[in-house]
Each structure stands twice: as C-alpha cells, then as structure tokens.
Design a protein around this motif. Structure first.
Motif, PDB file in Angstrom:
ATOM      1  N   UNK A 169       0.824  -1.207   0.000  1.00 37.45           N
ATOM      2  CA  UNK A 169       0.000   0.000   0.000  1.00 37.45           C
ATOM      3  C   UNK A 169       0.860   1.260   0.000  1.00 37.45           C
ATOM      4  N   UNK A 170       1.937   1.237   0.814  1.00 34.81           N
ATOM      5  CA  UNK A 170       2.833   2.395   0.855  1.00 34.81           C
ATOM      6  C   UNK A 170       3.575   2.543  -0.462  1.00 34.81           C
ATOM      7  N   UNK A 171       3.907   1.392  -1.065  1.00 35.07           N
ATOM      8  CA  UNK A 171       4.671   1.378  -2.311  1.00 35.07           C
ATOM      9  C   UNK A 171       3.943   2.126  -3.434  1.00 35.07           C
ATOM     10  N   UNK A 172       2.608   2.048  -3.416  1.00 32.32           N
ATOM     11  CA  UNK A 172       1.823   2.666  -4.486  1.00 32.32           C
ATOM     12  C   UNK A 172       2.081   4.170  -4.552  1.00 32.32           C
ATOM     13  N   UNK A 173       2.394   4.794  -3.401  1.00 31.53           N
ATOM     14  CA  UNK A 173       2.643   6.234  -3.398  1.00 31.53           C
ATOM     15  C   UNK A 173       4.028   6.612  -3.920  1.00 31.53           C
ATOM     16  N   UNK A 174       4.871   5.603  -4.087  1.00 32.63           N
ATOM     17  CA  UNK A 174       6.262   5.881  -4.449  1.00 32.63           C
ATOM     18  C   UNK A 174       6.414   6.771  -5.694  1.00 32.63           C
ATOM     19  N   UNK A 175       5.651   6.524  -6.767  1.00 31.76           N
ATOM     20  CA  UNK A 175       5.813   7.394  -7.937  1.00 31.76           C
ATOM     21  C   UNK A 175       5.490   8.865  -7.651  1.00 31.76           C
ATOM     22  N   UNK A 176       4.647   9.134  -6.643  1.00 30.79           N
ATOM     23  CA  UNK A 176       4.388  10.528  -6.274  1.00 30.79           C
ATOM     24  C   UNK A 176       5.583  11.133  -5.543  1.00 30.79           C
TER      25      UNK A 176
ATOM     26  N   UNK B  23       2.182   7.495 -13.546  1.00 33.49           N
ATOM     27  CA  UNK B  23       0.730   7.656 -13.381  1.00 33.49           C
ATOM     28  C   UNK B  23       0.115   6.549 -12.532  1.00 33.49           C
ATOM     29  N   UNK B  24       0.954   5.620 -12.069  1.00 35.66           N
ATOM     30  CA  UNK B  24       0.418   4.453 -11.345  1.00 35.66           C
ATOM     31  C   UNK B  24      -0.532   4.785 -10.187  1.00 35.66           C
ATOM     32  N   UNK B  25      -0.205   5.782  -9.326  1.00 32.81           N
ATOM     33  CA  UNK B  25      -1.053   5.938  -8.131  1.00 32.81           C
ATOM     34  C   UNK B  25      -2.457   6.485  -8.385  1.00 32.81           C
ATOM     35  N   UNK B  26      -2.686   7.182  -9.493  1.00 28.84           N
ATOM     36  CA  UNK B  26      -3.923   7.960  -9.634  1.00 28.84           C
ATOM     37  C   UNK B  26      -5.187   7.107  -9.487  1.00 28.84           C
ATOM     38  N   UNK B  27      -5.321   6.072 -10.329  1.00 36.38           N
ATOM     39  CA  UNK B  27      -6.548   5.266 -10.276  1.00 36.38           C
ATOM     40  C   UNK B  27      -6.629   4.497  -8.956  1.00 36.38           C
TER      41      UNK B  27
END
Lengths: 258, 269
Positions: free
Chosen positions: B98-105, B145-149
C-alpha cells in the motif's frame, strides 16, 4: 479461489516489474561495492552544490506554500465572495499542468523582452524558486480544505461569542483541528519541491556549479556518460523520497487497507 | 452592560476566523502573482496556429495523445486491480504494498526515468532494451501515473456495502456478473476521475521521459519534450504555441473531472 490468486499475482507482478525491480536494481548497482565508493561519487563539489541548491529551493518554497496553503484553504471554505470558485479552480492548475509549460511561462514573463524581464530572475536562483513554488503550490490547500469543511464552524462561532479574537479563535480552535492535515500537505510539498525537474530545468539555464539542482545534476551526469555519478545522485534523491514516503504513511489517515 | 458589549461581537460571523480580507486578499494575490501572471504572459506570447501546424509539432502532439490514451486504459484496468487487491485481498506485506503505491508521487521524475533506463535500457541485465522506443515512453508514463486510479478507487471500494454483492451471489450471479453489475457502477466515477488525472499527467510528463525517449522527432518525441527542444533552438513562439495546446488539454481535463464530481454528488444523495 483461482481468480483471487490470479488477481493478486497480476497486481503484485505489475508493481514489481514497474516499480520494485528498476528501483531495486539502481540501489544494488550503486551500493555494489559498499557505501564508501557510492559516497565518494556524490561528494564532488558540483554534486554537493547541486544538493545545496535543491535544499535552498525547498527551504523557501515549503514555508511560503504552507502559509499560503492555510490562508487559501480558509478563504475557500470559510468565506463567500465573488471569485471563490475561480480561486478553487486555479489552485488545482499546477497539478494538471506540464512542468515544461510552467517553466516556459515563467521564462516568457521574466525573460528577455518579457513583461517583467531584465531583473536577473531567469537563469538564476530566483526563477528556480518561483518554478518550485508554482509546482508545489496545491498540496497544503488540498489537504486542509476537506478538514476545514468537515469540522464546520460551530466551535469557531462558540469561541467568537465567548469573546475570542479572530487570531485567538484560529490559534486555539481551528489550528489544532487542521494541524495534521497541514503537516501531511507539507510532506507532499517537500517531496514535490525536492524532486522538481521540468520547470526548474527550463528556467535554470543549467550552469553546473551555479544553477544546477540535484535533479538537473542527475540528468547532466547521465548525459555525460557518468553513470556512477548519475546513479549515486539518483539514489540520494530516492532516499529522500523514501523518507517522505515513510512520513506519508505515518501521517495519512487509513484510507482503505484491510 | 459594558462587559456584555465586549463579549458579544458587534457583527456575529465577522470574527469567525482570520479576518476575511486577510486570507482572501493574500491568497488571491499570491495565486495571481505565482500562477496566473506567468500563464497570461504565455498566452500573450503564443500567437497563431502556424507554429503548431508544422509536421514535427503535429507528430509530437499525436504521439502524446495516443500514448496518453493507452496509459489511461492500462491504468483503468491495472489501477482497479491493484485497488481491489489492497482492499479485498489479504496477504503478508499488504501495508508495504500500500505504501509502495505512493512511491511514484514521492520519487523525482528524473530518477524514475533513470531507474527504468537502468533495468530496461541499453545495458539491461534482463535483455530488454526499451530505450529510444515508444515502449520505453509507455513504461515511463505508466510508472509516474500508477497511483492515480488506485488512490481514487481504493476509498470508494473500501466504503462499498458488500451486502449487495452477497445478495447478487445468493441469487445465482457469477462473480463476473456481480462485479460488472454491482461493483463497477459504484466505482466507475472514481475510476474515471483517476483515469482523467492519469491522462492529464501523461500529456504533460517531461522528467520521466526525457532520458528514455531519446527525443527522436516523429518517432519518440512527445509534446513536452518538443516544447523544450523548440525553446533550446530559440523558437520561443513555437514553444509557447505548443504549450498553449497542452494547457488547454489540462484545463479541459480539470473541467471534466469537476463536472464528474458534481454529477456524482448530485446523484448520490
């Protein structure tokens, strides 16, 4: 049952191929021979100067956008005035805008022949500061606005009827409620300011050792075929990003993990 | 009576928060100086469609729009799948994922591009070389763009009442039918709003693609890189014209998301 495992496999596989593998590989390449050599490649004068520039940009942009962010959130939520909708929309603009367009806009305004040209703003630190402020502007506003909406005005009205001044009401009632949202916004602002590349790249003029931030330094090293230097600086930035990520996870309200 | 006059504010509401003039004045001024003034100058500088109807400009614009569309579609599927895995599945290390998803931001875009190039570039240890190809561009855009959706769908999925799904299942609906008829309509606005954000981001992305694309005109040059190139060759008029096109697309997407949100709140309650 099979569907469940298949979905898990696809989701995690996507993340692994896209995120984990590339980042892990760069970390591994950088620290292949230990921390010492990696540090030596970062500790060049140009790299340290680039780090200093990045820290200066962040140190100016973050406080400016924090103060603005809280005031703007108050203006959006607590007051009715003509143009409130426009303010609300304009705040979101930097999120949707290409950084290159941001940089170009600043260049056109402050560059040679621009409306406010000729004050040494572009191709110098002030231009880079403006670019950083621009791109990291929305985060505090966006985090504080929903909290302000949520808490409503009752407590503030009570404080006011009990004779508290506007400032006292803000300090004793409003601020404690929005403190964590503000902090979360600050973390996001910091991450964006540290990592900004496109906008800063356009307005900086890219003078090594002068107007080169750490992200620009990464590109410069890579394009000079100094992969080791590029990786080391990139890893430094990635570590800063991981630190922010850690803070984000700590501060963020739980939003849907079982 | 004198004490009363002190306690009761003369005009209730006037002191509710910081003096209205202060917050409205400062924030409008700040927004105008930082955001609106430069954009106005940009609009002023961009005159005529001639500069963006050159073959190179239209090629860059076309490539950007096509890629962004593909990115949006992939994100719609992958983002929903990841959100589903995070909300409905249970496995060890879920919090980490879950934390990893924010990484691209959090990760600077130039670093994102560099890491992709290290693994999927000319010196790739896995034998995949996507550098200077459209595959490389796609990879870079999917990364940022990974985290947006995921982040728009996740909370909606979390709040979703599962009773309806159970009812559908008990009435004999297959899992697929249940998803299509019950879950999808509820999360669709969230998916669309995430997809729109991802699209807008992909249209303007620069940092992540600048290294991996190689910036070959007509082949791998996206519009943000084209703007940068025009600028470097001293053609700031052409750069400004192409920028205004990007700007209009961003505006359009923001307006669409706003309209979508208003539509959802109207039909929700």
């Amino acid at each position: 049952m099979i569907a469940k495992y298949a979905l898990r496999f696809v989701s995690l596989g996507y993340l692994a191929v896209l995120l984990v593998a590339p980042i892990g590989f760069v970390f591994w390449q950088t620290f292949e021979h230990g921390v010492g050599p990696a540090w030596d490649t970062v500790a060049t004068p140009d790299a340290l100067h680039a780090l200093k520039v990045t820290l200066i940009l962040t140190a100016i942009a973050v406080p400016a956008n924090t103060i603005f962010g809280v005031l703007c959130a108050l203006a959006i939520v607590r007051h009715r005035y003509p143009g409130a909708g426009i303010v609300n929309a304009v705040v979101d603009l930097p999120l949707a805008l290409s950084p290159v367009v941001v940089g170009l806009a600043l260049l056109v305004l402050y560059g040679r022949g621009g409306w406010l040209g000729g004050h040494g703003i572009v191709f110098a630190l002030p231009g880079m500061v403006l670019a950083t402020i621009f791109v990291s502007l929305p985060f505090v506003v966006r985090e504080v606005v929903p909290v302000l909406r949520e808490i409503g005005t009752e407590q503030e009205q009570v404080a006011a009827t009990l004779g508290a001044s506007a400032f006292q009401t803000f300090r004793r009632v409003t601020w404690p409620a929005i403190r964590w949202a503000t902090l979360y916004g600050v973390v996001l602002t910091t991450a964006r300011a540290l990592g900004e590349f496109g906008a800063v790249s356009v307005v900086s003029g890219r003078l090594a050792g002068q107007t080169e931030s750490l992200t620009l330094y990464v590109q410069d090293r890579y394009q000079s075929f100094d992969n080791t230097g590029a990786y080391a600086a990139a890893v430094l930035l990635a570590l800063l990003a991981l630190a922010t990520l850690l803070l984000m996870t700590r501060l963020k309200p739980n939003e849907g993990v079982q | 009576m004198a004490a009363n006059a002190d306690i009761l504010p003369a005009a209730p509401g006037a002191r509710r928060s910081l003096a209205p003039g202060l917050s409205i004045g400062i924030s409008s001024l700040y927004l105008s100086a930082i955001v609106l003034l430069p954009l106005a100058a940009l609009g002023w500088k961009a005159h005529g469609w001639g500069a963006i109807s050159t073959p190179q400009a239209t090629a860059a614009l076309k490539l950007t729009l096509e890629l962004s569309l593909v990115v949006a579609l992939v994100n719609a599927v992958a983002g929903t799948a990841i959100a589903w895995t995070l909300v409905r599945d249970r496995f060890v290390g879920q919090g980490f994922v879950n934390a990893l998803v924010d990484l691209p931001f959090a990760l600077p875009t130039i670093v994102a591009g560099l890491t992709l190039l290290a693994l999927y570039g000319p010196k790739s240890p896995v034998g995949i070389n996507a550098a200077f190809t459209r595959w490389g561009l796609l990879l870079a855009l999917l990364f940022v763009t990974l985290p947006f959706v995921v982040r728009t769908v996740q909370p909606v999925l979390f709040e979703l009442d599962r009773e309806m799904e159970d009812a559908a299942a008990s009435l004999g609906a297959s899992r697929f039918t249940t998803f299509l008829r019950i879950v999808l309509p509820s999360i669709l606005p969230a998916v669309l709003s995430g997809v729109a954000l991802a699209f807008a981001r992909a249209v303007g992305e620069f940092g992540a693609v600048v290294l991996i694309s190689g910036n070959l005109p007509f082949k791998t040059e996206v519009v943000a890189v084209y703007v940068f190139g025009r600028l470097e060759s001293g053609d700031s008029g052409g750069a400004a014209a192409a920028s205004v096109v990007i700007l209009s697309i961003s505006f359009g997407v923001l307006l669409a998301i706003g309209a979508l949100r208003r539509w959802v709140t109207r039909h929700d309650r």
